[in-house]
Write a protein that holds these residues in place. Sequence first.
Motif, mmCIF file in Angstrom:
data_model
loop_
_atom_site.group_PDB
_atom_site.id
_atom_site.type_symbol
_atom_site.label_atom_id
_atom_site.label_comp_id
_atom_site.label_asym_id
_atom_site.label_seq_id
_atom_site.Cartn_x
_atom_site.Cartn_y
_atom_site.Cartn_z
ATOM 1 N N ARG A 341 0.796 -1.141 0.072
ATOM 2 C CA ARG A 341 0.195 -0.113 -0.070
ATOM 3 C C ARG A 341 0.729 1.353 -0.064
ATOM 4 N N PHE A 342 1.844 1.203 0.801
ATOM 5 C CA PHE A 342 2.768 2.495 0.937
ATOM 6 C C PHE A 342 4.130 2.667 0.215
ATOM 7 N N THR A 343 4.611 1.528 -0.637
ATOM 8 C CA THR A 343 5.705 1.679 -1.269
ATOM 9 C C THR A 343 5.859 1.650 -2.560
ATOM 10 N N THR A 344 6.779 2.031 -3.261
ATOM 11 C CA THR A 344 7.000 1.853 -4.639
ATOM 12 C C THR A 344 8.348 1.300 -4.716
ATOM 13 N N PRO A 345 8.960 0.892 -6.089
ATOM 14 C CA PRO A 345 10.340 0.498 -6.129
ATOM 15 C C PRO A 345 11.139 1.574 -5.857
ATOM 16 N N THR A 346 10.969 3.024 -6.053
ATOM 17 C CA THR A 346 11.651 3.839 -5.911
ATOM 18 C C THR A 346 11.558 4.693 -4.538
ATOM 19 N N ALA A 347 10.247 4.340 -3.810
ATOM 20 C CA ALA A 347 10.223 5.230 -2.789
ATOM 21 C C ALA A 347 9.726 4.145 -1.684
ATOM 22 N N PRO A 348 10.561 3.595 -1.108
ATOM 23 C CA PRO A 348 10.296 2.695 0.237
ATOM 24 C C PRO A 348 9.771 3.351 1.418
ATOM 25 N N ALA A 349 9.177 2.520 2.248
ATOM 26 C CA ALA A 349 8.803 2.946 3.512
ATOM 27 C C ALA A 349 10.180 2.898 4.438
ATOM 28 N N THR A 350 9.755 3.440 5.445
ATOM 29 C CA THR A 350 10.898 3.569 6.529
ATOM 30 C C THR A 350 10.486 2.848 7.752
ATOM 31 N N ARG A 351 11.619 2.232 8.376
ATOM 32 C CA ARG A 351 11.397 1.272 9.626
ATOM 33 C C ARG A 351 12.554 1.473 10.503
ATOM 34 N N VAL A 352 12.452 2.195 11.595
ATOM 35 C CA VAL A 352 13.506 2.590 12.152
ATOM 36 C C VAL A 352 13.832 1.771 13.522
ATOM 37 N N PHE A 353 14.751 1.235 13.920
ATOM 38 C CA PHE A 353 15.159 0.604 14.966
ATOM 39 C C PHE A 353 16.005 1.039 15.700
ATOM 40 N N CYS A 354 15.856 0.834 17.349
ATOM 41 C CA CYS A 354 16.841 1.450 18.148
ATOM 42 C C CYS A 354 17.494 0.330 18.829
ATOM 43 N N ILE A 355 18.948 0.267 18.389
ATOM 44 C CA ILE A 355 19.536 -1.215 18.885
ATOM 45 C C ILE A 355 21.045 -0.656 19.538
ATOM 46 N N PRO A 356 21.019 -0.238 20.945
ATOM 47 C CA PRO A 356 22.340 0.328 21.490
ATOM 48 C C PRO A 356 23.250 -0.851 21.357
ATOM 49 N N GLU A 357 24.695 -0.422 21.660
ATOM 50 C CA GLU A 357 25.760 -1.196 21.737
ATOM 51 C C GLU A 357 25.490 -2.379 22.971
ATOM 52 N N THR A 358 25.121 -1.980 23.915
ATOM 53 C CA THR A 358 24.826 -3.000 25.077
ATOM 54 C C THR A 358 23.871 -4.064 24.529
ATOM 55 N N ALA A 359 22.884 -3.791 23.751
ATOM 56 C CA ALA A 359 22.109 -4.850 23.236
ATOM 57 C C ALA A 359 22.768 -5.928 22.159
ATOM 58 N N VAL A 360 23.804 -5.262 21.523
ATOM 59 C CA VAL A 360 24.457 -6.228 20.408
ATOM 60 C C VAL A 360 25.474 -6.977 21.445
ATOM 61 N N GLN A 361 26.105 -6.386 22.358
ATOM 62 C CA GLN A 361 27.251 -6.955 23.071
ATOM 63 C C GLN A 361 26.703 -8.116 23.935
ATOM 64 N N SER A 362 25.468 -8.019 24.287
ATOM 65 C CA SER A 362 24.667 -9.233 25.057
ATOM 66 C C SER A 362 24.134 -9.986 24.306
ATOM 67 N N SER A 363 24.046 -10.064 23.071
ATOM 68 C CA SER A 363 23.374 -10.898 22.133
ATOM 69 C C SER A 363 24.309 -11.929 21.610
ATOM 70 N N PRO A 364 23.998 -13.246 21.781
ATOM 71 C CA PRO A 364 25.114 -14.274 21.134
ATOM 72 C C PRO A 364 24.982 -14.174 19.626
ATOM 73 N N HIS A 365 25.939 -14.905 18.946
ATOM 74 C CA HIS A 365 26.087 -14.815 17.504
ATOM 75 C C HIS A 365 24.785 -15.195 16.680
ATOM 76 N N ALA A 366 24.268 -16.313 17.187
ATOM 77 C CA ALA A 366 23.128 -16.856 16.570
ATOM 78 C C ALA A 366 21.993 -15.960 16.584
ATOM 79 N N GLU A 367 21.649 -15.126 17.585
ATOM 80 C CA GLU A 367 20.729 -14.358 17.687
ATOM 81 C C GLU A 367 20.969 -12.815 16.989
ATOM 82 N N ARG A 368 22.067 -12.402 16.777
ATOM 83 C CA ARG A 368 22.520 -11.352 15.653
ATOM 84 C C ARG A 368 22.147 -11.867 14.562
ATOM 85 N N VAL A 369 22.254 -13.033 14.225
ATOM 86 C CA VAL A 369 22.024 -13.560 12.564
ATOM 87 C C VAL A 369 20.552 -13.447 12.330
ATOM 88 N N LEU A 370 19.532 -13.682 13.548
ATOM 89 C CA LEU A 370 18.213 -13.601 13.261
ATOM 90 C C LEU A 370 17.943 -12.001 13.198
#
Length: 508
Positions: A341-370
């Motif tokens: 409904r809201f996107t075209t090939p040249t005009a994508p929608a936007t989704r923003v994540f907030c992922i602090p470094e502490t969340a990355v550091q506490s995530s195992p390798h397999a979870e970061r893959v997901l």
Amino acid sequence: MAQTPRELAPHTSAKHYFGAQLRTWRERRLWSQARLGEHLHVSADLIAKVEKALRWPSPEFAAACDSALVTGGALAEFLPLVDLERCQERATVAATARAVRAAVSQPRHSITLTTPAFAASPDETVSNAPTGWESALPGAQLSAPPPAWPVDRLLTLPRGRAVPATTLTLSSIPSQDCRDISGFTGVLASGHAAASGLRALLAADLLDGDTPVLAVATTPTLGMVAPAYRLDAFTIGILWAMCGMDDALLVDDAALADRIPQLRHYAQLPGSAVSRDIAAELNTLSQMWLGSDFCARYISLRLDATTGRPVFWTREQYGEEASTWMLFRHKIAYLRSTSERFTTPTAPATRVFCIPETAVQSSPHAERVLLLLSAALMESLRVAVYVNPDPTYASVEGFVLTPHSQVILATWVRADGLWHVDALDRRTALRRYDDVARGGQAGSIAAGSRPERRLQTFADYLGLDWSWFRRRSAELAAVGVEGLVRPRSRLLTTDGINAACRYLASLP
């Protein structure tokens, strides 16, 4: 006339002992089953079935009973023995089912079936798996095989924040001859279907050069386990998320079917916040699914009159949370409908994540893959993913901003209850959330106007090797993830993982 309570048999098993202890503590408080059920927000019938050892108690149930009956944690302390007994029962059922199938199907190999060995404690578990995947998901354990074939090993996947721990049975049979496939020397495995209530996989010990590699598959017929299914950070993460969620949702399938229509009227309200007490009988993952499903319905209903392109802000910080975009059937449908409904090939929608470094550091390798796979799925649907590492944004609720129109708040990740939703159209609210959306995009680490550049930058931030990640995605895309794992719950699907892998394989 009151019914005489049924005699219990606490000496029979850990499950029976737990039920007897529950009745003892309940009667010590002079409570009926109905009164305890009211405190726990469950039915008296459920209490009766647990006391009679007709139903397995969950960790959440044991903890709630301890709190209500003021036992000092006596029930929760005994639960590990109950869980051990449950795994042993599942393994016995699987062995019996395999023996019956082997007798009927007259397999190619002459074998002697044995009951799977079960490690009673971590100290007795000796892992002989190849190195690599264990460190990718700390807490995952593989029991040593018995000396006789077929080899039966128990792969235990740890508990996450909401995903429960689960145990898989790995069974393999060696062949007299070895065949070479794509540089791997494989061992033929005898296929079998999962027994009732137990997920059983084939296992094959492969060689990648001189390095031993364990590969697993759900192939129901005699054949070679695909090298694409070798156990590493990529596949162990998928198995962990899918199998854990599958088990949890299957347990609560009937209860969820009852709850959905009961809670649907909340979607008609301008805003609502529902306590977890309303679904206290559900496990944590099922409550998570219920909140996610409601928020998707709430947003979709309020986007019906929207004409501008919205900005989406999401609260997922970990792979366990983000993988729901790939695995929950309703979330993929929601993603696809909003994208169309809201996107075209040249005009994508936007989704923003907030992922602090502490969340990355506490995530195992397999979870970061997901986490990276979930971002790839969104990019495949023309949703540009921006990742902001600033922890000051971590407390922002999930929202959808439609410029000059409204802000739709929808939070189910780390919410106080099942969800919190609201719809705001005040100018001050629009301005505040517009500032958050702009700041989130401006501070994103995923720079670049092209999807592959955004994903590669995200991979670098997560500490993932982009070349390895692309190669493993292409290997899974070629054979499909269904050969590795298939959900039994009607609420889950492998479509999202397949779509993400195919998209990554197609990138220039």
